[in-house]
Scaffold this active site. Structure first.
Site, PDB file in Angstrom:
ATOM      1  N   LYS A   1      40.114   1.300  63.902  1.00 60.53           N
ATOM      2  CA  LYS A   1      38.871   1.712  63.217  1.00 60.53           C
ATOM      3  C   LYS A   1      37.764   0.655  63.310  1.00 60.53           C
ATOM      4  O   LYS A   1      36.595   1.008  63.466  1.00 60.53           O
ATOM      5  CB  LYS A   1      39.150   2.018  61.744  1.00 60.53           C
ATOM      6  CG  LYS A   1      39.922   3.314  61.515  1.00 60.53           C
ATOM      7  CD  LYS A   1      40.017   3.591  60.017  1.00 60.53           C
ATOM      8  CE  LYS A   1      40.821   4.831  59.734  1.00 60.53           C
ATOM      9  NZ  LYS A   1      40.756   5.215  58.314  1.00 60.53           N
TER      10      LYS A   1
ATOM     11  N   ASP B   1      35.755   8.947  55.538  1.00 56.84           N
ATOM     12  CA  ASP B   1      36.797   8.748  54.516  1.00 56.84           C
ATOM     13  C   ASP B   1      36.256   8.905  53.093  1.00 56.84           C
ATOM     14  O   ASP B   1      36.884   9.554  52.254  1.00 56.84           O
ATOM     15  CB  ASP B   1      37.445   7.361  54.668  1.00 56.84           C
ATOM     16  CG  ASP B   1      38.413   7.307  55.839  1.00 56.84           C
ATOM     17  OD1 ASP B   1      38.902   8.371  56.265  1.00 56.84           O
ATOM     18  OD2 ASP B   1      38.674   6.195  56.330  1.00 56.84           O
TER      19      ASP B   1
END
Ligand code: ATR
Length: 279
Positions: free
Chosen positions: A67, A103
């Site tokens: 990420k 997220d």
């Protein structure tokens, strides 16, 4: 022409994202695919370079451990990806690689679905943990207007550092003082992997919780973590981690395949059956 998307991680075999996107593709009758691609960290820069130039994939999801590298290597990180220094959703547009982080949005959408109107009654939130998931959720909560964030982390300096980047709403509390902080919170969130299968439970005394306190977990294997079971036993409002997993997937699917999909009870049931069969 078949539109292709992927999830990449290392390892990636455990990812349940193909189940989610596969369901949506079938449901909307889209000629598309969503595949797992295991890429070792050393090969990740080349993988992204090919993604940009070869035109094989519309985009994809990025999971651990890529990420942060995806953020550094993409051409156009979104504002929220910049704030988090991490990207979980990539897409190619005019030869440029765009990156976003869904997220925090996924967590908020999960709360919206499970406890409609939660934000009207959430003045103070307590986050356990100060890693990447905590940062994404903290930004999401502040964006939504939550006025006070308490962050308790085993390593206090990390909580302190996170609170400083968040601003005046956020404040670090001692890990040892987390049980008292529960009494001040309208929303308690476990952002650590504690409580996940194979990990010790998150030790958190909920005695001080006020009636109506929402206790949310980002862990979804098992669905009912020891923390959520304890919350339910006290009559508190428990929100499991599956909603966040499902809702964070929505924006990516819409980008790649052009249809905004829904998180339905049917999809939840498919994921639940998979978790029970392959915990
Ligand atoms: P992520 O980016 O997925 O959130 P991370 O950055 O590794 O993952 O963060 C994991 C979080 O779980 C951290 O807050 C970590 O606490 P430390 O900062 O003290 O390491 C927390 N954590 C992991 N194991 C823990 C344990 N046994 N007890 C308490 N907290 C724990």
């Amino acid at each position: 022409m078949t539109v292709r998307a992927f999830v990449t991680g290392h390892p990636v075999a455990h990812s349940r994202s193909p189940l989610i996107h596969g369901h949506w593709l079938a449901r909307h009758g889209i000629d598309g695919s969503y595949e797992r691609i295991d890429v070792a960290p050393a090969d990740f820069p080349d993988f992204l370079a090919r993604l940009r130039t070869q035109g094989v994939f519309a985009g994809g999801n990025v999971t651990i451990p890529h990420k942060e590298a995806a953020f550094r290597l993409c051409d156009e990180p979104s504002d929220r990806a910049r704030r988090l220094g991490a990207v979980n959703t990539l897409w190619v547009e005019n030869g440029r690689l765009h990156g976003d982080n869904t997220d925090g949005e996924g967590f908020l959408a999960s709360l919206d679905a499970a406890v409609p109107g939660w934000d009207a009654n959430t003045k103070t939130a307590l986050l356990l943990g100060a890693g990447g998931a905590s940062r994404a959720i903290a930004h999401g909560l502040i964006d939504r207007g939550v006025g006070r964030l308490l962050i308790a982390n085993r390593t206090r300096e990390r909580a302190q550092a996170l609170a400083e980047t968040l601003g005046p709403e956020a404040q670090a509390v001692d890990w040892q003082a987390r049980a008292e902080a529960v009494g001040e919170a309208d929303l308690v969130v476990n952002t650590t992997a504690l409580g996940m299968k194979g990990q010790p439970p998150l030790a958190l005394d909920l005695t001080a919780a006020r009636p109506g306190t929402i206790v949310a977990d980002i862990v979804y294997v098992p669905l009912e973590t020891p923390l959520l079971a304890a919350a339910r036993a006290r009559g508190l409002v428990a929100v499991d981690g599956l909603g966040m997993l499902l809702h964070q997937a929505v924006p990516g699917f819409e980008r790649w395949f052009g249809v905004r999909p829904s998180v339905t009870p049917e999809l939840r049931a498919i994921l639940l059956a998979d978790i029970e069969g392959r915990p």
